[in-house]
Design an enzyme around this catalytic site. Structure first.
Site, mmCIF file in Angstrom:
data_model
loop_
_atom_site.group_PDB
_atom_site.id
_atom_site.type_symbol
_atom_site.label_atom_id
_atom_site.label_comp_id
_atom_site.label_asym_id
_atom_site.label_seq_id
_atom_site.Cartn_x
_atom_site.Cartn_y
_atom_site.Cartn_z
ATOM 1 N N SER A 107 38.788 49.620 41.918
ATOM 2 C CA SER A 107 37.361 49.544 41.692
ATOM 3 C C SER A 107 36.613 48.507 42.829
ATOM 4 C CB SER A 107 36.832 49.064 40.279
ATOM 5 O OG SER A 107 36.958 47.783 40.162
ATOM 6 N N LYS A 108 35.342 48.600 43.005
ATOM 7 C CA LYS A 108 34.889 47.448 43.884
ATOM 8 C C LYS A 108 34.868 46.099 43.342
ATOM 9 C CE LYS A 108 30.108 47.954 42.518
ATOM 10 N NZ LYS A 108 28.796 48.492 42.848
ATOM 11 N N ARG A 109 34.852 45.821 41.911
ATOM 12 C CA ARG A 109 35.409 44.663 41.347
ATOM 13 C C ARG A 109 36.593 44.070 41.794
ATOM 14 N NH1 ARG A 109 31.866 47.303 38.610
ATOM 15 N NH2 ARG A 109 33.536 48.652 37.653
#
Ligand code: GLU
Length: 507
Positions: A262-264
Site C-alpha cells: 500500500s502507499k503507506r
C-alpha cells in the site's frame, strides 16, 4: 496462444489519486499485449464516482503514461473512434441499459432512503441488500406497479439495483487462474445506476467494455470479487458472446509477502510506491515517486514487467521491444509478487550503467537544478557522467559521487596524507606541475606516463604518491581512477589543485 479477435485492451483507472506501482504494471501488461498482437490500447477514465474524484489525478495518470513511454492509442487526450473516453462525459449512455435490465426483470428500482438503509444497517449486522431481504425493502419488486410509476413520475430519488439470482454458481474462465466460481448468494444486489443518474463502476465498466469492443480485460486481482456481477451483466444485457477475456493480474505484495503493498508501506519502509510524486491537492502532502527519486523510466518498466511475469529463463533485463516480443499471458503468475526494493535498485543501476551519457544528462541536470546547481558545459558533464555512472543507483546519487568535478576541495583528508608527507614528495609534486604544464596531449594515459616516469626518476614508490595526488584533486580517498580525474579536470585545473594542496599539506 492463438488470438482470433481484434485485440483491444483498456486501462480504466478511477482518477482518485496517484498511480500505484500495481496500476502502472496493469498499464504495462495492457500495452505489451496490444503491441504484440497489433491491437489498440485504450485509456478510459472511470470518473463516475464524483465523491471520490480528485483534482489533477487524470493529468497525473496521463503524465505517468508519458513518462513510462506507454502512451495509449485512444484516450481522453488523444481522442479516437470511441470517444469520449471519460465516463462522466458518457453519462447519457448508461441509463438506457439500466432501464433495459429493469424491463427484462434482471434489475429493479429501489427507493429506500439513506436513513432507511442506515436503520437496516443498525438493525442487521453485516447488512447486505440482496436475496434475503430485498422482499421487505422499498423497491419495485414489492411495490405495486402503479406505486412504482407514481414514485417515478414524482421523481422520487431512486437507484437501480441488479437482482442477483439466488443459489447459483457463476463460473468463468480467467486467463491466468482458469475456471473461477462464485456463489451468487454471497453477492449483494449492487447498485447499477445511482440517484444522481450516474452509473456505478459495475454498470459503466460493462457498458463501455462492450461499446468500446474491448477484447481482453486486464485488471488487478482486487477486482475479482466484482467479476460475477460483471459476468451477469454481460449475460443479462445480451452481450455474452462479445464478453472480453478476463485477465486478473496478481497482487503486488509487501516485501515480507504479508498483504498488498500500500502507499503507506512506502512511507513506512522508505521507498516509493508511486510512479511519480503525487501531491494531494487537499492536504498538500507529497507521496514520493520513482521518477523524482532518479529512477529511469526504462528501468521502471523493466522492473514492473518482472513483478508477476518472467519469460521462463533467468533473463531479467529486457528492452521494451523484447518485452513485447516475449510477453505472454501464460507466463503471468497466479501468486502475488513480492516487491523487493533492493532488486528495484539493482534494475536502475543496471540501466544507468548502460544508458548513453547524453540520455542521462537531462535527468542529472534536473536533479542538479533541484539543488540549485547549474552546469553550463554539457560536454564536460557528459565526461563526468561517463566516469561515475557505474557508481550510481539513482540519478540523485550523481552529485555525491561527482561534486569534486565542479568545485575545488574545501577540506582535505590530512590524516591520510600528513603522517607520510615529506620534502621529497613536495618536490615531486612541484616538478610534476612543471612536467604536466608541458604536456600537449592532455589525457589520462599521458598524465599517467609522466607521473610514473617522474616517480621512477625521483625514486619514490608510485604507491606513496597516488594517495596524496588523489587527496589533492578531490579532497579525500574517494572517486574514480585518479588519472581519469586529472584528465577530466583538465591541465589548468589539475595544476591549480596540486599547488593549492601543496600549500596546505606544508602548512
Ligand atoms: N475503474 C477501476 C479502477 O479504478 C477499473 C477496474 C477494471 O479495470 O475493471 O481500477
Amino acid at each position: 496462444m492463438s488470438i482470433n479477435k481484434k485485440v483491444r485492451v483498456r486501462f480504466a483507472p478511477s482518477p482518485t489519486g496517484g498511480l500505484h506501482l500495481g496500476g502502472v504494471r496493469t498499464v504495462l501488461f495492457n500495452y505489451l499485449f496490444a503491441r504484440k498482437y497489433n491491437g489498440d490500447f485504450v485509456l478510459r477514465i472511470e470518473d463516475t464516482d464524483q465523491s471520490r474524484y480528485v483534482e489533477g489525478a487524470e493529468q497525473y495518470i496521463t503524465d505517468c503514461l508519458k513518462w513510462c513511454g506507454l502512451n495509449p492509442d485512444e484516450g481522453p487526450e488523444k481522442g479516437g473512434p470511441f470517444a469520449p473516453y471519460r465516463q462522466s462525459e458518457r453519462k447519457h449512455s448508461y441509463r438506457q441499459y439500466a432501464e433495459q435490465l429493469v424491463q427484462s426483470g434482471y434489475a429493479y428500482y429501489a427507493f429506500d432512503t439513506t436513513e432507511e438503509l442506515e436503520e437496516q444497517r443498525r438493525l442487521t449486522p453485516n447488512f447486505r441488500y440482496g436475496h434475503e431481504n430485498r422482499k421487505v425493502l422499498r423497491n419495485s419488486l414489492n411495490l405495486s406497479s402503479s406505486e412504482v410509476e407514481n414514485l417515478l413520475a414524482k421523481k422520487i430519488p431512486h437507484v437501480i439495483r441488479i437482482k442477483m439470482p439466488s443459489n447459483e454458481t457463476i463460473s468463468f474462465n480467467d486467463m491466468i487462474r482458469g475456471i473461477v466460481s462464485f456463489d451468487t448468494n454471497l453477492v449483494d444486489d449492487k447498485v447499477l445506476l445511482k440517484a444522481d443518474g450516474m452509473p456505478t463502476y459495475h454498470l459503466a465498466v460493462v457498458v463501455d467494455d462492450y461499446l468500446m469492443k474491448i477484447s481482453h480485460a486486464f485488471r488487478g486481482e482486487e477486482w475479482l470479487p466484482s467479476a460475477p456481477v460483471h459476468i451477469l451483466l454481460w449475460e443479462y444485457l445480451g452481450w455474452k458472446a462479445e464478453m472480453p477475456e478476463w485477465v486478473h493480474l496478481p497482487l503486488i505484495l509487501k516485501p515480507d509477502g504479508n498483504g498488498k503493498l500500500s502507499k503507506r508501506d512506502g512511507d513506512r519502509l522508505g521507498f516509493p510506491v508511486y510512479a511519480m510524486n503525487w501531491k494531494d491537492p487537499q492536504t498538500g502532502s507529497v507521496i514520493k515517486g520513482f521518477r523524482e527519486m532518479g529512477y529511469l523510466p526504462e528501468a521502471f518498466v523493466n522492473m514492473l514487467a518482472l513483478l508477476g511475469w518472467n519469460d521462463g529463463t533467468e533473463q531479467e533485463i529486457f528492452s521494451l521491444d523484447e518485452l513485447i516480443e516475449k510477453f505472454t499471458i501464460e507466463r503471468i503468475n497466479k501468486a502475488g509478487a513480492k516487491f523487493d526494493f533492493e532488486k528495484a535498485k539493482w534494475f536502475n543501476h543496471e540501466y544507468i550503467k548502460k544508458a548513453d551519457a547524453a540520455s542521462l544528462n537531462t535527468g542529472i541536470r534536473d536533479t542538479l537544478s533541484e539543488k540549485e546547481i547549474t552546469i553550463t558545459d554539457n560536454k564536460y558533464l557528459d565526461k563526468v557522467i561517463e566516469l561515475v555512472r557505474n557508481r550510481l543507483t539513482f540519478l540523485q546519487d550523481f552529485w555525491e559521487h561527482a561534486y569534486f568535478f565542479f568545485e575545488q576541495p574545501k577540506e582535505y583528508d590530512l590524516n591520510a596524507v600528513k603522517p607520510k608527507w615529506n620534502e621529497p614528495k613536495t618536490e615531486f609534486f612541484q616538478t610534476l606541475c612543471d612536467n604536466l604544464f608541458e604536456l600537449n596531449n592532455w589525457d589520462n594515459e599521458e598524465v599517467e606516463t609522466k607521473f610514473k616516469a617522474l616517480s621512477e626518476r625521483k625514486g619514490i614508490k608510485l604507491g606513496e604518491l597516488l594517495l596524496p595526488f588523489r587527496v589533492m584533486l578531490v579532497g579525500g580517498k574517494f572517486g574514480p581512477g585518479v588519472f581519469d580525474i586529472a584528465a577530466t579536470l583538465g591541465k589548468e585545473e589539475t595544476i591549480i589543485r596540486i599547488k593549492k594542496a601543496l600549500n596546505i599539506f606544508n602548512d
